[in-house]
Design a protein around this motif. Structure first.
Motif, PDB file in Angstrom:
ATOM      1  N   GLU A   1       0.837  -1.199   0.000  1.00 45.34           N
ATOM      2  CA  GLU A   1       0.000   0.000   0.000  1.00 45.34           C
ATOM      3  C   GLU A   1       0.866   1.241   0.000  1.00 45.34           C
ATOM      4  O   GLU A   1       1.913   1.300   0.628  1.00 45.34           O
ATOM      5  N   SER A   2       0.417   2.247  -0.720  1.00 43.45           N
ATOM      6  CA  SER A   2       1.219   3.465  -0.850  1.00 43.45           C
ATOM      7  C   SER A   2       0.598   4.652  -0.136  1.00 43.45           C
ATOM      8  O   SER A   2       1.087   5.760  -0.274  1.00 43.45           O
ATOM      9  N   ASP A   3      -0.479   4.451   0.594  1.00 45.95           N
ATOM     10  CA  ASP A   3      -1.112   5.566   1.291  1.00 45.95           C
ATOM     11  C   ASP A   3      -0.267   6.039   2.469  1.00 45.95           C
ATOM     12  O   ASP A   3       0.325   5.241   3.177  1.00 45.95           O
ATOM     13  N   THR A   4      -0.231   7.346   2.631  1.00 49.88           N
ATOM     14  CA  THR A   4       0.426   7.969   3.770  1.00 49.88           C
ATOM     15  C   THR A   4      -0.644   8.724   4.539  1.00 49.88           C
ATOM     16  O   THR A   4      -1.416   9.475   3.953  1.00 49.88           O
ATOM     17  N   ILE A   5      -0.685   8.540   5.842  1.00 56.64           N
ATOM     18  CA  ILE A   5      -1.665   9.223   6.677  1.00 56.64           C
ATOM     19  C   ILE A   5      -0.941  10.289   7.479  1.00 56.64           C
ATOM     20  O   ILE A   5       0.030  10.001   8.181  1.00 56.64           O
ATOM     21  N   ASP A   6      -1.383  11.537   7.357  1.00 60.62           N
ATOM     22  CA  ASP A   6      -0.829  12.627   8.161  1.00 60.62           C
ATOM     23  C   ASP A   6      -1.424  12.556   9.556  1.00 60.62           C
ATOM     24  O   ASP A   6      -2.621  12.329   9.710  1.00 60.62           O
ATOM     25  N   LEU A   7      -0.589  12.760  10.558  1.00 60.81           N
ATOM     26  CA  LEU A   7      -1.030  12.664  11.947  1.00 60.81           C
ATOM     27  C   LEU A   7      -0.858  13.986  12.673  1.00 60.81           C
ATOM     28  O   LEU A   7       0.103  14.715  12.432  1.00 60.81           O
ATOM     29  N   ALA A   8      -1.782  14.271  13.559  1.00 57.11           N
ATOM     30  CA  ALA A   8      -1.645  15.368  14.520  1.00 57.11           C
ATOM     31  C   ALA A   8      -1.816  14.723  15.892  1.00 57.11           C
ATOM     32  O   ALA A   8      -2.851  14.142  16.178  1.00 57.11           O
ATOM     33  N   PHE A   9      -0.787  14.786  16.706  1.00 59.12           N
ATOM     34  CA  PHE A   9      -0.818  14.125  18.003  1.00 59.12           C
ATOM     35  C   PHE A   9      -1.620  14.946  19.002  1.00 59.12           C
ATOM     36  O   PHE A   9      -1.504  16.169  19.051  1.00 59.12           O
ATOM     37  N   LEU A  10      -2.419  14.252  19.823  1.00 58.36           N
ATOM     38  CA  LEU A  10      -3.238  14.926  20.832  1.00 58.36           C
ATOM     39  C   LEU A  10      -2.391  15.410  22.008  1.00 58.36           C
ATOM     40  O   LEU A  10      -2.620  16.474  22.546  1.00 58.36           O
ATOM     41  N   ARG A  11      -1.443  14.581  22.432  1.00 55.62           N
ATOM     42  CA  ARG A  11      -0.569  14.896  23.567  1.00 55.62           C
ATOM     43  C   ARG A  11       0.880  14.662  23.152  1.00 55.62           C
ATOM     44  O   ARG A  11       1.531  13.742  23.649  1.00 55.62           O
ATOM     45  N   PRO A  12       1.394  15.493  22.234  1.00 55.75           N
ATOM     46  CA  PRO A  12       2.728  15.216  21.691  1.00 55.75           C
ATOM     47  C   PRO A  12       3.853  15.439  22.692  1.00 55.75           C
ATOM     48  O   PRO A  12       3.729  16.207  23.640  1.00 55.75           O
ATOM     49  N   HIS A  13       4.936  14.717  22.467  1.00 53.51           N
ATOM     50  CA  HIS A  13       6.187  14.938  23.190  1.00 53.51           C
ATOM     51  C   HIS A  13       7.322  14.508  22.269  1.00 53.51           C
ATOM     52  O   HIS A  13       7.085  13.925  21.206  1.00 53.51           O
ATOM     53  N   ARG A  14       8.519  14.789  22.675  1.00 52.33           N
ATOM     54  CA  ARG A  14       9.694  14.385  21.901  1.00 52.33           C
ATOM     55  C   ARG A  14       9.635  12.871  21.716  1.00 52.33           C
ATOM     56  O   ARG A  14       9.288  12.140  22.648  1.00 52.33           O
ATOM     57  N   PRO A  15       9.963  12.355  20.517  1.00 50.94           N
ATOM     58  CA  PRO A  15       9.941  10.906  20.330  1.00 50.94           C
ATOM     59  C   PRO A  15      10.822  10.171  21.351  1.00 50.94           C
ATOM     60  O   PRO A  15      11.943  10.583  21.615  1.00 50.94           O
TER      61      PRO A  15
END
Length: 165
Positions: A23-37
């Protein structure tokens, strides 16, 4: 954008984000509670253990961890976390096949599983519930596995399994 992430999180709980390598689909994400990876090494080791439990149930040999595949998996997970996307193809169109070739890792067989989920238990269940991912886990060809788990937010975690032989 937060509504998109909330909807995505709800979908992950019911229908985990999972795609086959073709599959070649890419899903853009917006994190609800982001932090440094943050790398979660113990969760990555649990993925390997869970893969091997299923393989044993099917009379298949356990996969050995390959450090090259684990580094490769980590690069994939960290890139998705830092660039806020999910998919076997990145936003620039670079595919799994492109990445594995560029890595210099040479295997006769290679496959990739990935999930975006809240924890290892849910991600593993997503892999087992997805026909394409399950097929990679019980495929008799791989002899090695590499895994990575990277949290990009609270309960917003990338899980990557790389298989090779």
């Amino acid at each position: 954008m937060h509504r998109v992430a909330a909807l995505l999180a709800a979908l992950v709980a019911v229908l985990p984000l999972a795609a086959t390598a073709s599959e070649s689909d890419t899903i853009d994400l917006a994190f609800l509670r982001p932090h440094r990876p943050v790398i979660q090494q113990s969760e990555a080791h649990r993925l390997i253990a869970d893969v091997n439990v299923v393989r044993e149930e099917h009379g298949l040999p356990a996969l050995r961890e390959d450090p090259r595949l684990s580094r490769f998996a980590l690069q994939v997970a960290e890139e998705m976390a830092s660039r806020h996307y999910f998919g076997h193809t990145d936003p620039d169109g670079v595919t799994f096949d492109d990445r594995i070739r560029a890595s210099g890792i040479r295997f006769r067989f290679a496959a990739e599983n990935m999930a975006f989920d809240q924890d290892e238990a849910h991600a593993n269940q997503a892999f087992l519930s997805s026909p394409g991912h399950y097929a990679n886990i019980v495929d008799p060809h791989p002899r090695y596995v590499g895994t990575a788990v990277v949290a990009a937010g609270d309960g917003e975690v990338f899980f990557v399994e790389e298989f090779g032989s």
